[in-house]
Design an enzyme around this catalytic site. Structure first.
Site: not given
Ligand code: HEM
Length: 330
Positions: A53, A321
């Protein structure tokens, strides 16, 4: 034919199809490190950029809870007053220059950081998939590795085809996300289950759904191909300047027996959904590129009254993440 359809379907989940750069796993690397390594191998390493992303735009807005929400959860988020929210809309893949209309830019994502009254923050990170291609972090790593070895010259059945044969949800999931006309006209789903805890301690598993008030509006692949490379990123600012974008924030409630630990298994559409409130997106931030650098959205950054479920993907995400954030802020 089977290869192309399958890769395209999986590409929607992973935004793949880059030439088969195989990558080695250093011994002792965690699953999260191996996963981010696989993303870097597939999408290229881009300094200071998210491993997934990568392309996105930061906006601001607020969340106004519904009266029903406070009955399901004791979270201060649902106490009544509007809460400021930082939002990041994004394309899939770790390719910062991916065309917004590319089939590989699906699923588009939306990450939210709620600024709570006590000064703490809560995050929600959703995308346009209706369910996830795999159920565990290890399977996701294996899927990425298989994809990295399934470039155009890979002999058939490619590792990706073989993976698909043993993981039927992997192809199906990808096809559930379509290219929107605007980030503000896409439905985003939580995919992972979380748990509401009310003031009496009653627990209720649920999955988020963010539905654009104007309705979802998607393009055919042919239409999407004709779009300018940055049409989504360029459209949202002027759109919000004309009129805020609003989303109905819903919770789909699980019934006893509905699996909460497997994101490849959507719950029946007939399950009750409760209106949690309204997300109003009012403007994009002046310098989105620098704003997004410092932002980290964590699916387990919760508040009292909302808890993680037994879905193993949540922790796998948090680990990955953190690795991606660590690398992009070095
Ligand atoms: C094991 C499963 C998953 C892995 C390994 C994974 C990995 C990643 C990584 C490494 C990033 C970049 C994070 C950063 O640098 O800040 C990311 C971003 C993102 N992921 Fe995932 N992801 C997974 C599942 C999901 C799921 C299930 C969803 C949605 C339901 C999702 C939605 C997003 C979104 C929206 C972003 C962009 C966040 C932002 O704007 O900062 N991911 N993912």
């Amino acid at each position: 034919m089977m290869q192309r359809t399958f890769v395209r379907a999986l590409a929607i989940g992973l935004a793949l199809g880059l030439p088969g750069a195989a990558h080695a796993q250093p011994d002792g690397a965690t699953t999260a490190e191996q996963t981010v390594d696989a993303m870097n191998a597939l999408f290229g390493k881009h300094s200071g950029i998210r491993a997934n992303h990568a392309k996105g735009v930061v906006a601001e807005g607020s969340f106004t809870p519904s009266p029903e929400a406070g009955k399901l959860s004791k979270a201060s988020l649902f106490a009544g007053a509007a809460v400021p929210v930082t939002i990041r809309f994004s394309d899939a893949t770790g390719v910062p220059t991916i065309p917004d209309g590319s089939v590989k830019a699906n699923p588009h994502g939306m990450a939210l950081k709620f600024k709570l009254a006590d000064g703490s923050e809560m995050d929600v990170v959703v995308n346009a998939l209706k369910f996830f291609p795999v159920a565990t972090g290890e399977e996701f790593r294996d899927l990425l590795v298989a994809a990295s070895k399934s470039g155009p010259d890979a002999p058939h059945p490619t590792p990706l085809e073989q993976f698909g044969q043993s993981h039927p949800a992997a192809a199906a999931a990808g096809g559930t996300a379509k290219t929107p006309t605007s980030f503000a006209r896409q439905t985003y789903n939580g995919v992972n289950a979380f748990v509401f805890v009310d003031k009496d301690g009653k627990r209720q598993p649920f999955r988020y759904r963010f539905v654009p008030a104007q309705g979802e509006e998607v393009l055919s692949e042919a239409e999407a191909k004709t779009k300018a490379p940055n049409y989504l990123v360029d459209e949202i600012g002027p759109r919000l300047a004309r009129e805020p974008a609003t989303f109905r924030v819903l919770a789909q409630l699980a019934e006893p027996g509905d699996p909460t630990n497997d994101a490849t298994k959507p719950w029946p559409d007939a399950r009750r959904t409760v209106d949690l409130g309204t997300l109003t997106v009012t403007k994009t931030v002046p310098d989105s590129a620098s704003a997004e650098k410092a932002l980290l959205f964590m699916p387990n950054a919760l508040t009292d009254g909302i808890e993680v479920s037994d879905d193993p993907l949540i922790d796998a995400r948090v680990q990955a993440y953190a690795v991606s954030f660590g690398r992009r802020t070095q």
